[in-house]
Design an enzyme around this catalytic site. Structure first.
Site, short mmCIF file in Angstrom:
data_model
loop_
_atom_site.label_atom_id
_atom_site.label_comp_id
_atom_site.label_asym_id
_atom_site.label_seq_id
_atom_site.Cartn_x
_atom_site.Cartn_y
_atom_site.Cartn_z
N HIS A 144 0.84 -1.20 0.00
CA HIS A 144 0.00 0.00 0.00
C HIS A 144 0.87 1.25 0.00
O HIS A 144 0.63 2.18 -0.78
CB HIS A 144 -0.91 -0.03 1.23
CG HIS A 144 -1.70 1.22 1.46
ND1 HIS A 144 -3.01 1.36 1.06
CD2 HIS A 144 -1.36 2.41 2.06
CE1 HIS A 144 -3.45 2.56 1.40
NE2 HIS A 144 -2.46 3.22 2.01
N GLU A 145 1.88 1.28 0.86
CA GLU A 145 2.74 2.46 0.95
C GLU A 145 3.61 2.63 -0.30
O GLU A 145 3.80 3.75 -0.78
CB GLU A 145 3.62 2.37 2.21
CG GLU A 145 2.86 2.31 3.51
CD GLU A 145 1.89 3.47 3.69
OE1 GLU A 145 2.11 4.54 3.11
OE2 GLU A 145 0.88 3.29 4.41
N HIS A 148 1.56 4.28 -2.88
CA HIS A 148 1.50 5.73 -2.70
C HIS A 148 2.67 6.39 -3.43
O HIS A 148 2.51 7.40 -4.12
CB HIS A 148 1.58 6.09 -1.22
CG HIS A 148 0.25 6.14 -0.53
ND1 HIS A 148 -0.85 6.82 -1.03
CD2 HIS A 148 -0.17 5.60 0.66
CE1 HIS A 148 -1.86 6.70 -0.20
NE2 HIS A 148 -1.49 5.96 0.83
N GLU A 222 -6.46 7.06 -1.25
CA GLU A 222 -6.34 5.86 -0.43
C GLU A 222 -6.93 4.64 -1.12
O GLU A 222 -6.37 3.54 -1.04
CB GLU A 222 -7.03 6.09 0.92
CG GLU A 222 -6.25 6.93 1.89
CD GLU A 222 -4.88 6.36 2.18
OE1 GLU A 222 -4.77 5.14 2.46
OE2 GLU A 222 -3.91 7.13 2.12
#
EC number: 3.4.24.-
Length: 299
Positions: A144-145, A148, A222
């Site tokens: 997930h990071e 980003h 997100e």
């Protein structure tokens, strides 16, 4: 909520005072008047983009300093080696340069990504996450990071904030000038004391709406990062990670500079919901479950 509003008011007051000083200097030294909208727009852009871009450039340094994160330069144990290897693999699959990997001491389950560009970034996880999550869940959080970073979210949010800051500064002063001239009946002279009070109030009102717009973009971002995490680590792992967060969720202790890029954020209802940087976890889980089975497991 009250801390956020207080900080917001203080920040806008500081910007308004500083902008007023600069415009006064321009008027007295160079003969530029506040009514010159071209100069106002230029100054607003300098202030609006300047702060957000400086924060972006300093984001890694600020994140390390504010969280006390330890960057893993040479893994000291098997867990640190796994973190570095996992982020390296995910970065390669995402087509970005290897981010710095760090651990920061916090009891909460959280992680964040920051940095001035896709190829100059930092991914950090909390000690609470390492204790509470298994490797599959932690892999999904890292994915997930990394997503980003790969999506360029840090740069995008800085540019959006710059545009909104500029819009607020210009609109508050243009509308303030109109209201002040109408109330005072002085359509030719310079602004009176009432003008500055009006502008201060308008800064707060327009700034609040600007914050809602920025947080809407943040929540949309997100969902994209969750989808990217599912593609890198597998949908089931990403769902399991978010479910774990929902079972143990606590208020984030991340500093404001990086809180929007954590895996989880504050929850709220009504007006507070409009100022949330993250969608509710149940909405994120539902969105992942609607994804195609093609990302059910990592490639």
């Amino acid at each position: 909520m009250f801390k956020r509003v207080a900080l917001f008011l203080a920040t806008n007051l500081a910007v308004m005072v500083l902008l007023g000083i600069v415009l006064s200097i321009l008027q007295n030294v160079f003969g530029v008047t506040l009514g010159n909208n071209g100069v106002l727009i230029v100054m607003a852009a300098l202030f609006g983009f300047g702060g957000s871009l400086i924060s972006l450039m300093m984001s890694k340094w600020m994140a390390k300093r504010s969280t006390g994160a330890h960057v893993i330069e040479q893994p000291r144990n098997e867990a640190e080696q796994w973190l570095v290897d996992t982020v390296r693999r995910q970065a390669e699959n995402s087509g970005i340069k290897m981010p710095e990997v760090a651990i920061y001491d916090a009891p909460e389950i959280n992680a964040f990504a920051t940095g001035p560009s896709r190829n100059n970034s930092l991914v950090a996880v909390s000690t609470g996450l390492l204790r509470a999550m298994d490797r599959n869940e932690a892999e999904a959080v890292l994915a997930h990071e990394v997503s980003h970073v790969a999506n360029g979210d840090m740069v995008t949010m800085a540019l959006i904030q710059g545009v909104l800051n500029t819009f607020v500064i210009v609109l508050a002063r243009v509308v303030g000038r109109v209201i002040d001239s109408y109330i005072s009946g002085n359509r030719e002279g310079g602004p009176g004391f009432g003008y500055y009070i009006i502008v201060f109030v308008l800064d707060m009102v327009f700034g609040l709406f600007a914050s809602m717009i920025a947080m809407w973009f943040s929540r949309h971002r997100e969902f994209r990062a969750d989808a990217g995490g599912a593609s890198l680590a597998g949908r089931d792992k990403m769902v399991a990670a978010l479910q774990r967060l929902s079972q143990t969720y606590g208020e984030s202790t991340l500093p404001k500079q990086v809180a929007a890029f954590g895996i989880s954020g504050a929850v709220g209802h009504g007006l507070k919901r409009l100022l949330m940087s993250h969608p509710p976890l149940e909405e994120r889980i539902a969105a992942l479950k609607r994804m195609s089975d093609s990302v059910r497991t990592a490639a």
